[in-house]
Enzyme design. Structure first.
Site, PDB file in Angstrom:
ATOM      1  N   GLY A 135       0.787  -1.222   0.000  1.00  0.00           N
ATOM      2  CA  GLY A 135       0.000   0.000   0.000  1.00  0.00           C
ATOM      3  C   GLY A 135       0.821   1.274   0.000  1.00  0.00           C
ATOM      4  O   GLY A 135       1.426   1.630   1.017  1.00  0.00           O
ATOM      5  N   TRP A 167      -6.509   1.624  -4.648  1.00  0.00           N
ATOM      6  CA  TRP A 167      -5.961   0.847  -5.764  1.00  0.00           C
ATOM      7  C   TRP A 167      -5.010  -0.244  -5.275  1.00  0.00           C
ATOM      8  O   TRP A 167      -3.956  -0.466  -5.870  1.00  0.00           O
ATOM      9  CB  TRP A 167      -5.238   1.763  -6.774  1.00  0.00           C
ATOM     10  N   THR A 169      -3.890  -3.907  -4.803  1.00  0.00           N
ATOM     11  CA  THR A 169      -4.048  -5.274  -5.280  1.00  0.00           C
ATOM     12  C   THR A 169      -4.065  -6.214  -4.084  1.00  0.00           C
ATOM     13  O   THR A 169      -3.182  -6.139  -3.229  1.00  0.00           O
ATOM     14  CB  THR A 169      -2.894  -5.637  -6.244  1.00  0.00           C
ATOM     15  N   ARG A 279      -8.461 -16.968 -41.300  1.00  0.00           N
ATOM     16  CA  ARG A 279      -9.557 -16.169 -41.844  1.00  0.00           C
ATOM     17  C   ARG A 279      -9.324 -15.885 -43.335  1.00  0.00           C
ATOM     18  O   ARG A 279      -8.289 -15.333 -43.717  1.00  0.00           O
ATOM     19  CB  ARG A 279      -9.642 -14.856 -41.072  1.00  0.00           C
ATOM     20  N   GLN A 347      -8.230  -5.125 -34.344  1.00  0.00           N
ATOM     21  CA  GLN A 347      -8.457  -4.676 -35.721  1.00  0.00           C
ATOM     22  C   GLN A 347      -8.337  -5.839 -36.708  1.00  0.00           C
ATOM     23  O   GLN A 347      -9.129  -5.964 -37.643  1.00  0.00           O
ATOM     24  CB  GLN A 347      -7.455  -3.572 -36.069  1.00  0.00           C
ATOM     25  N   GLU A 374       1.907   1.247 -11.274  1.00  0.00           N
ATOM     26  CA  GLU A 374       3.307   1.394 -10.842  1.00  0.00           C
ATOM     27  C   GLU A 374       4.005   2.534 -11.582  1.00  0.00           C
ATOM     28  O   GLU A 374       5.167   2.441 -11.962  1.00  0.00           O
ATOM     29  CB  GLU A 374       4.065   0.072 -10.987  1.00  0.00           C
ATOM     30  N   SER A 377       2.843   6.208 -17.829  1.00  0.00           N
ATOM     31  CA  SER A 377       3.850   6.433 -18.880  1.00  0.00           C
ATOM     32  C   SER A 377       4.500   7.802 -18.722  1.00  0.00           C
ATOM     33  O   SER A 377       5.705   7.976 -18.955  1.00  0.00           O
ATOM     34  CB  SER A 377       3.203   6.314 -20.265  1.00  0.00           C
TER      35      SER A 377
END
Length: 390
Positions: A135, A167, A169, A279, A347, A374, A377
């Site tokens: 934490g 937040w 975990t 495909r 896509q 963590e 960016s």
């Protein structure tokens, strides 16, 4: 800029050794047998599968970096990265929880606990008899850790802890939490300390469970402290060392999230490649169309580059070198690659990629957390720039 490629003396070989390949095969088999059949069930119902983590503990995968004398596997960072990658290729949620347990809670006690503390807590954590939480973050102090409001005041032989964490975990299911608390002035990096708090301690409870976009089988909750009395012998290191400890742990943790990102990217990539060969449109597999094949080429190149950055950081960590810049680079690049790869996979699948009947929509949802957890960016760019310009 110096990189691992310039270090001819290091003799680095990133190809898996025979023993590492055995670990990869073991984790791959486990993921196929015990995780893949339940992925969507766990995701949709937000089930945190504690029994699965107990099984992972039996294989030594919840104490990968912990020495055998404390009940762990005693492996290094190459093995650890491979473990996270192989699990995340099947399910990002399980990969995330394995990473958080290993590198944050368990890793923090290993790095900064005294001998008595290690022997008291690590054997239970390394075998997954206990699940661990960590934490640092609070509701109003995400990246601004020094502004935390959770306090610990010494009262005789106990600290009285008040406040909350967000937040987290394993905040509800965790048996023990490593918690950063303020023991000095707000904004002072030496005013933060680290204490270990066991589940069941009066005044310690889990709050709201987050209803997340992705990583839904990895439990995320609040931690709440209301006059929670914690024995002072649960302090890790000395008072005032908590911020420095947390930054050190996050350096290693960023390798974890980079590995998680790589696993998700590889999972999405492998699904997309297989689908593009199966495909058919206009009488041929869609892989034969340049529009699809160029997407696959970009994904393959970026994934390879991300893997090299991660292995560079892992090698430095194994050798006990400073890894701040390299782990931030690996985490930043791999997490962004993860989002791009999973987006392109959707896509390539077209309309099917937007449904829950195919795996890539989950990779797509799970991927975004990797650019946030963590350290976002943007925070990684700050860390990298600071190190480069130092």
């Amino acid at each position: 800029m110096q990189s691992i490629l310039a270090e001819e003396q290091s003799g680095v070989n990133f190809l898996p050794s025979e023993n590492q390949q055995m670990i990869i095969n073991m984790v791959r088999d486990f993921a196929e047998k015990h995780i893949r059949p339940h992925v969507m069930e766990w995701d949709e119902a937000q089930i945190f599968p504690v029994d699965t983590f107990k099984k992972l503990g039996e294989l030594g995968l919840m104490g990968v970096l912990i020495p055998e004398e404390y009940g762990g596997s005693g492996f290094g960072y190459f093995e650890y990265v491979n473990v996270i990658v192989e699990i995340a290729k099947v399910c990002g949620s399980i990969g995330l929880s394995v990473a958080a347990h290993n590198s944050l809670c368990t890793g923090h006690i290993m790095a900064f606990g005294n001998e008595e503390q290690k022997r008291r807590w690590l054997p239970k954590l390394a075998t997954a008899e206990w699940i661990g939480a960590w934490g640092l973050t609070e509701a109003n102090t995400g990246s601004d850790a020094m502004g935390m409001n959770t306090t610990a005041v010494l009262d005789g032989d106990h600290y009285i802890v008040n406040g909350s964490k967000n937040w987290i975990t394993h905040g509800k299911s965790g048996n023990v939490a490593v918690v950063m608390v303020r023991t000095g002035e707000k904004g002072d990096s030496k005013g933060i300390s680290t204490i270990v708090i066991k589940k069941g301690t009066p005044g310690f409870s889990a709050g709201k469970k987050e209803n997340k976009l992705g990583m839904r089988a990895s439990e995320t909750t609040e931690l709440i402290f209301d006059n929670c009395r914690v024995p002072k012998e649960n302090l890790l290191g000395h008072e005032g060392e908590g911020f420095k400890q947390a930054m050190y742990i996050l350096d290693g943790g960023r390798i974890s999230i980079a590995a998680l990102s790589l696993g998700i990217a590889k999972g999405a990539f492998e699904a997309a490649v297989a689908y593009s060969k199966e495909r058919h449109q206009f009488g041929q597999p869609i892989a034969s169309f340049q529009g699809i094949s160029f997407k696959i080429a970009d994904m393959a190149t970026e994934i390879e580059a991300a893997e090299l950055l991660i292995m560079q950081a892992a090698d430095l960590k194994n050798r006990g070198k400073k890894v701040t810049k390299e782990s931030a680079m690996a985490k930043y690049f791999a997490s962004e690659v993860c989002v791009r790869a999973s987006t392109e996979a959707v896509q390539i699948f077209g309309g099917y990629g937007y449904t829950k009947d195919f795996p890539v929509e989950k990779f797509y949802r799970d991927s975004k957390l990797c650019t946030i957890g963590e350290g976002t960016s943007e925070i990684q760019k700050l860390v990298i720039a600071r190190e480069v310009l130092r």
